[in-house]
Design a protein around this motif. Structure first.
Motif, PDB file in Angstrom:
ATOM      1  N   LEU A   1       0.829  -1.211   0.000  1.00  0.00           N
ATOM      2  CA  LEU A   1       0.000   0.000   0.000  1.00  0.00           C
ATOM      3  C   LEU A   1       0.860   1.257   0.000  1.00  0.00           C
ATOM      4  O   LEU A   1       0.647   2.178  -0.804  1.00  0.00           O
ATOM      5  CB  LEU A   1      -0.926  -0.007   1.230  1.00  0.00           C
ATOM      6  CG  LEU A   1      -1.851   1.196   1.391  1.00  0.00           C
ATOM      7  CD1 LEU A   1      -3.017   1.103   0.402  1.00  0.00           C
ATOM      8  CD2 LEU A   1      -2.383   1.278   2.832  1.00  0.00           C
ATOM      9  N   ILE A   2       1.839   1.304   0.881  1.00  0.00           N
ATOM     10  CA  ILE A   2       2.664   2.504   1.011  1.00  0.00           C
ATOM     11  C   ILE A   2       3.638   2.633  -0.158  1.00  0.00           C
ATOM     12  O   ILE A   2       3.889   3.750  -0.644  1.00  0.00           O
ATOM     13  CB  ILE A   2       3.409   2.502   2.368  1.00  0.00           C
ATOM     14  CG1 ILE A   2       2.393   2.464   3.518  1.00  0.00           C
ATOM     15  CG2 ILE A   2       4.308   3.718   2.486  1.00  0.00           C
ATOM     16  CD1 ILE A   2       1.303   3.528   3.462  1.00  0.00           C
ATOM     17  N   GLU A   3       4.171   1.537  -0.626  1.00  0.00           N
ATOM     18  CA  GLU A   3       5.030   1.605  -1.807  1.00  0.00           C
ATOM     19  C   GLU A   3       4.244   2.127  -3.006  1.00  0.00           C
ATOM     20  O   GLU A   3       4.759   2.923  -3.806  1.00  0.00           O
ATOM     21  CB  GLU A   3       5.630   0.234  -2.096  1.00  0.00           C
ATOM     22  CG  GLU A   3       6.705  -0.170  -1.094  1.00  0.00           C
ATOM     23  CD  GLU A   3       7.186  -1.606  -1.275  1.00  0.00           C
ATOM     24  OE1 GLU A   3       6.740  -2.256  -2.255  1.00  0.00           O
ATOM     25  OE2 GLU A   3       7.988  -2.073  -0.450  1.00  0.00           O
ATOM     26  N   GLY A   4       2.989   1.704  -3.132  1.00  0.00           N
ATOM     27  CA  GLY A   4       2.145   2.204  -4.215  1.00  0.00           C
ATOM     28  C   GLY A   4       1.890   3.695  -4.101  1.00  0.00           C
ATOM     29  O   GLY A   4       1.910   4.426  -5.104  1.00  0.00           O
ATOM     30  N   LEU A   5       1.668   4.170  -2.867  1.00  0.00           N
ATOM     31  CA  LEU A   5       1.466   5.600  -2.639  1.00  0.00           C
ATOM     32  C   LEU A   5       2.719   6.385  -3.012  1.00  0.00           C
ATOM     33  O   LEU A   5       2.660   7.372  -3.751  1.00  0.00           O
ATOM     34  CB  LEU A   5       1.119   5.850  -1.166  1.00  0.00           C
ATOM     35  CG  LEU A   5       1.059   7.324  -0.723  1.00  0.00           C
ATOM     36  CD1 LEU A   5      -0.080   8.051  -1.413  1.00  0.00           C
ATOM     37  CD2 LEU A   5       0.940   7.432   0.789  1.00  0.00           C
ATOM     38  N   PHE A   6       3.869   5.938  -2.508  1.00  0.00           N
ATOM     39  CA  PHE A   6       5.118   6.660  -2.767  1.00  0.00           C
ATOM     40  C   PHE A   6       5.481   6.649  -4.253  1.00  0.00           C
ATOM     41  O   PHE A   6       6.060   7.612  -4.762  1.00  0.00           O
ATOM     42  CB  PHE A   6       6.252   6.055  -1.942  1.00  0.00           C
ATOM     43  CG  PHE A   6       6.192   6.395  -0.470  1.00  0.00           C
ATOM     44  CD1 PHE A   6       5.140   7.134   0.053  1.00  0.00           C
ATOM     45  CD2 PHE A   6       7.187   5.978   0.397  1.00  0.00           C
ATOM     46  CE1 PHE A   6       5.077   7.453   1.405  1.00  0.00           C
ATOM     47  CE2 PHE A   6       7.145   6.300   1.753  1.00  0.00           C
ATOM     48  CZ  PHE A   6       6.089   7.030   2.250  1.00  0.00           C
ATOM     49  N   ALA A   7       5.141   5.559  -4.939  1.00  0.00           N
ATOM     50  CA  ALA A   7       5.431   5.477  -6.377  1.00  0.00           C
ATOM     51  C   ALA A   7       4.611   6.492  -7.170  1.00  0.00           C
ATOM     52  O   ALA A   7       4.969   6.820  -8.301  1.00  0.00           O
ATOM     53  CB  ALA A   7       5.154   4.069  -6.885  1.00  0.00           C
ATOM     54  N   GLU A   8       3.540   7.014  -6.562  1.00  0.00           N
ATOM     55  CA  GLU A   8       2.723   8.034  -7.227  1.00  0.00           C
ATOM     56  C   GLU A   8       3.135   9.454  -6.838  1.00  0.00           C
ATOM     57  O   GLU A   8       3.151  10.347  -7.679  1.00  0.00           O
ATOM     58  CB  GLU A   8       1.243   7.822  -6.902  1.00  0.00           C
ATOM     59  CG  GLU A   8       0.628   6.618  -7.584  1.00  0.00           C
ATOM     60  CD  GLU A   8      -0.895   6.625  -7.513  1.00  0.00           C
ATOM     61  OE1 GLU A   8      -1.485   7.691  -7.172  1.00  0.00           O
ATOM     62  OE2 GLU A   8      -1.499   5.581  -7.794  1.00  0.00           O
ATOM     63  N   ILE A   9       3.467   9.666  -5.564  1.00  0.00           N
ATOM     64  CA  ILE A   9       3.649  11.048  -5.107  1.00  0.00           C
ATOM     65  C   ILE A   9       5.095  11.532  -5.150  1.00  0.00           C
ATOM     66  O   ILE A   9       5.330  12.738  -5.250  1.00  0.00           O
ATOM     67  CB  ILE A   9       3.070  11.254  -3.687  1.00  0.00           C
ATOM     68  CG1 ILE A   9       3.849  10.449  -2.637  1.00  0.00           C
ATOM     69  CG2 ILE A   9       1.594  10.912  -3.654  1.00  0.00           C
ATOM     70  CD1 ILE A   9       3.367  10.701  -1.212  1.00  0.00           C
ATOM     71  N   PHE A  10       6.086  10.631  -5.096  1.00  0.00           N
ATOM     72  CA  PHE A  10       7.472  11.086  -5.097  1.00  0.00           C
ATOM     73  C   PHE A  10       8.043  11.355  -6.491  1.00  0.00           C
ATOM     74  O   PHE A  10       8.747  12.359  -6.677  1.00  0.00           O
ATOM     75  CB  PHE A  10       8.366  10.098  -4.330  1.00  0.00           C
ATOM     76  CG  PHE A  10       8.359  10.305  -2.838  1.00  0.00           C
ATOM     77  CD1 PHE A  10       9.182  11.255  -2.247  1.00  0.00           C
ATOM     78  CD2 PHE A  10       7.523   9.566  -2.019  1.00  0.00           C
ATOM     79  CE1 PHE A  10       9.173  11.459  -0.872  1.00  0.00           C
ATOM     80  CE2 PHE A  10       7.503   9.753  -0.642  1.00  0.00           C
ATOM     81  CZ  PHE A  10       8.330  10.701  -0.075  1.00  0.00           C
ATOM     82  N   PRO A  11       7.799  10.511  -7.493  1.00  0.00           N
ATOM     83  CA  PRO A  11       8.385  10.778  -8.817  1.00  0.00           C
ATOM     84  C   PRO A  11       8.042  12.144  -9.408  1.00  0.00           C
ATOM     85  O   PRO A  11       8.927  12.770 -10.027  1.00  0.00           O
ATOM     86  CB  PRO A  11       7.841   9.626  -9.674  1.00  0.00           C
ATOM     87  CG  PRO A  11       7.701   8.502  -8.698  1.00  0.00           C
ATOM     88  CD  PRO A  11       7.188   9.163  -7.450  1.00  0.00           C
ATOM     89  N   PRO A  12       6.812  12.687  -9.248  1.00  0.00           N
ATOM     90  CA  PRO A  12       6.571  14.032  -9.778  1.00  0.00           C
ATOM     91  C   PRO A  12       7.472  15.102  -9.166  1.00  0.00           C
ATOM     92  O   PRO A  12       7.675  16.163  -9.760  1.00  0.00           O
ATOM     93  CB  PRO A  12       5.098  14.290  -9.429  1.00  0.00           C
ATOM     94  CG  PRO A  12       4.483  12.928  -9.347  1.00  0.00           C
ATOM     95  CD  PRO A  12       5.552  12.081  -8.746  1.00  0.00           C
ATOM     96  N   ALA A  13       8.018  14.821  -7.975  1.00  0.00           N
ATOM     97  CA  ALA A  13       8.949  15.752  -7.334  1.00  0.00           C
ATOM     98  C   ALA A  13      10.398  15.423  -7.698  1.00  0.00           C
ATOM     99  O   ALA A  13      11.328  15.953  -7.079  1.00  0.00           O
ATOM    100  CB  ALA A  13       8.772  15.712  -5.817  1.00  0.00           C
ATOM    101  N   GLY A  14      10.588  14.568  -8.680  1.00  0.00           N
ATOM    102  CA  GLY A  14      11.948  14.230  -9.111  1.00  0.00           C
ATOM    103  C   GLY A  14      12.635  13.219  -8.231  1.00  0.00           C
ATOM    104  O   GLY A  14      13.867  13.099  -8.245  1.00  0.00           O
ATOM    105  N   ILE A  15      11.864  12.445  -7.451  1.00  0.00           N
ATOM    106  CA  ILE A  15      12.426  11.431  -6.563  1.00  0.00           C
ATOM    107  C   ILE A  15      11.922  10.063  -7.009  1.00  0.00           C
ATOM    108  O   ILE A  15      10.751   9.739  -6.816  1.00  0.00           O
ATOM    109  CB  ILE A  15      12.033  11.689  -5.095  1.00  0.00           C
ATOM    110  CG1 ILE A  15      12.569  13.050  -4.631  1.00  0.00           C
ATOM    111  CG2 ILE A  15      12.556  10.578  -4.195  1.00  0.00           C
ATOM    112  CD1 ILE A  15      12.144  13.439  -3.231  1.00  0.00           C
TER     113      ILE A  15
END
Length: 589
Positions: free
Chosen positions: A254-268
């Motif tokens: 669940l959390i990996e899925g969340l981070f895979a959505e919200i961090f890449p747009p910030a260049g992470i």
């Protein structure tokens, strides 16, 4: 001009040339060039250059433009035109265009601000916090809050798509300390009794699982009366999550899925699945349960290597159940004595009595050289995996002191020696935490996370016989050495919960007094459940590349727990205290 018609200044580009626009915002800068007046107009979206041609523009417009000063609030109508090639400014998002003004209206005048409202400022943080509303006008901070809003929206959308319900939990609640001090709120109606501000929604989200809502989340405000630092505030925001009929793997995914959505747009980048490391491995290799794995300098156990060294601090540490461990700084054998002394004093901040150093060079310089032999030097070098040109730093003592000193020394050297790759991002799950830790001051076992964390099924039998050996179904998610969040699978069995309380020295009466409402709820059927809490402030701090959590919180407190802008905390008058039944006493020494 219309009171509501408006175009965002920072959105104008070359393709808008020829269009009529109305801009409204603050004057960043005004420049007078005789026949032309240039005004940089700033709003939330960015800055656009406005030009007033004194020969081609109505006299009233010219007069208004001449009256304009920095931070005046203005409304300007004009036509977007493309700048000449030599006049284009590649450093500005709107640098290909300018707006030729046909109307200028001053909406509000402004005093000269106490510091310049520009992206880069040399104003002290104290001054900027005192005038925080001015500081937020600066584009770097404005962008932080735009980013924060976007992340919060993405979080809500993600959990909604995963069938979670957002539920608000109380702010005024019962004091159930979770490790930090509570903020207490006196009750006017019930004299002598107090509410507490929640350190987390922990108990309420478990009750929501008993209530059958099955999947809950909340972007929750939490409060902890604890020491402040760059990544911690008295009041903070967490993404709080709980779900029923799940296990650890559900939370990881669940959390990996969340981070895979919200961090890449910030260049992470957030490639999944994230690596996992046990708590014991993290402590052995890095001395800390939130390791920064972007660089080496891992800790080495030197217990065997120092066995033949007749150095009293080593021998006494091992005899008393302590440890001797060290780290190696690459290509650092040229460190000066002054630099080494500074690092020694730094290690002492974390409880070390001293710092032994050994240089692996032609002379093998060392603070304990007279105790070393060629054989013991070779043993140390092998145990440390050290190469010629390296320097080793060794600490002996109690395990918690050794780990704390070396972990912090490693991080300091990693920064100062440029060992950490730029713009690299390492996510990590730390798992299999000890359920309990020994409280030396209280002479009892304490919960490492909280009393509702479930022990591993294979360790339950040890809860009474060997409580220190019991591992928890707990997990933390870490990014670059910063804990982003932590959680666990909870206890849902009343008998096991009672055994946990007993292990913590909490008797039946105390448990009923502090947690009776939760235990009563469990009697009516509690599903297996677990969750996690993520620090939204820390996440946005990393995404925005900010150096302090204060840069992503609109109105933060200083490290002295003060709001310089409102001058909180402050005294209240005697009438309010009397109404609450409170009498102030002198502060204890």
């Amino acid at each position: 001009m219309s009171q509501t018609e408006r175009t965002a200044a920072g959105t104008l580009r070359a393709e808008h040339a020829g269009t009529e626009v109305v801009l409204a915002g603050w004057v960043q800068k005004r420049r007078d060039f005789g026949e032309l007046i240039f005004v940089d107009l700033r709003d939330r979206s960015g800055v656009a250059q406005v030009v007033v041609d004194l020969e081609q523009t109505d006299a009233s417009v010219v007069a208004a433009a001449k009256d304009v000063r920095s931070e005046f609030v203005v409304r300007i109508r004009g036509k977007v035109v493309e700048r000449s090639t030599e006049a284009k400014n590649p450093k500005m998002a709107t640098g290909e265009i300018e707006v030729v003004a046909s109307a200028v209206e001053i909406l509000a005048k402004a005093d000269t601000p106490p510091f310049t409202i520009e992206d880069e400022t040399n104003a002290s943080e104290e001054l900027r916090l005192k005038y925080r509303y001015l500081d937020i006008r600066r584009q770097p901070l404005t962008k932080n809050f735009i980013l924060r809003d976007k992340v919060a929206w993405q979080v809500r959308d993600y959990f909604h798509r995963n069938d979670f319900l957002e539920v608000e939990t109380p702010i005024l609640t019962k004091s159930t300390p979770e490790g930090a001090r509570d903020f207490l709120v006196p009750s006017r109606v019930h004299h002598g009794e107090f509410y507490a501000l929640p350190q987390s929604p922990q108990l309420f989200k478990q009750l929501l699982m008993v209530a059958g809502l099955e999947r809950y989340y909340q972007i929750a405000r939490c409060f902890r009366d604890e020491a402040l630092r760059s990544d911690r505030q008295l009041e903070f925001t967490q993404i709080d999550v709980e779900a029923s009929f799940i296990d650890e793997e559900f939370i990881y995914a669940l959390i990996e899925g969340l981070f895979a959505e919200i961090f890449p747009p910030a260049g992470i980048p957030a490639p999944t699945p994230f690596p996992r490391m046990t708590w014991q491995e993290a402590m052995d290799r890095f001395g800390i349960d939130r390791p920064d794995t972007r660089f080496g300098m891992e800790i080495s156990d030197l217990s065997s290597a120092v066995d033949a060294i007749d150095f009293a601090p080593f021998k006494s540490a091992l005899a008393e159940g302590g440890m001797v461990r060290g780290i190696v700084a690459p290509n650092a054998a040229n460190f000066s004595r002054k630099r080494i002394d500074e690092l020694t004093e730094y290690a002492k901040v974390f409880g070390a009595t001293g710092l032994v150093w050994v240089k692996f060079d032609a002379e093998t310089g060392s603070s304990i050289k007279k105790f070393l032999t060629p054989s013991s030097i070779e043993s140390l070098q092998n145990a440390l995996h050290a190469e010629q040109g390296n320097i080793a730093f060794i600490v002996a003592g109690k395990p918690n002191v050794v780990c704390d000193a070396l972990a912090n020394l490693r991080l300091r050297l990693g920064r100062e020696e440029k060992l950490i790759p730029d713009d690299s991002w390492n996510f990590l799950w730390v798992v299999d935490f000890p359920l309990l830790e020994w409280d030396e001051e209280g002479k009892r076992w304490a919960a490492r996370h909280h009393p509702f964390t479930s022990p591993k099924a294979t360790d339950v039998a040890k809860l009474e016989s060997d409580p220190g050996a019991v591992n928890a179904r707990a997990y933390d998610v870490v990014l670059n050495g910063l804990e982003l969040g932590g959680g666990s699978i909870r206890i849902n069995d009343t008998n096991l919960q009672s055994r946990m309380f007993e292990a913590l020295g909490i008797g039946a009466e105390e448990a009923k007094s502090r947690f009776g409402f939760l235990l009563d709820a469990f009697r009516f059927g509690a599903p297996p459940h677990g969750g996690i809490a993520l620090g939204l402030d820390r996440m946005v701090m990393l995404m925005s590349r900010s150096q302090s959590i204060r840069d992503v919180i609109a109105f933060p407190k200083t490290t002295r727990a003060q709001c310089l802008m409102t001058e909180a905390p402050s005294h209240v008058d005697d009438a309010q205290l009397r109404e609450l039944g409170i009498q102030l006493r002198a502060k204890p020494e």
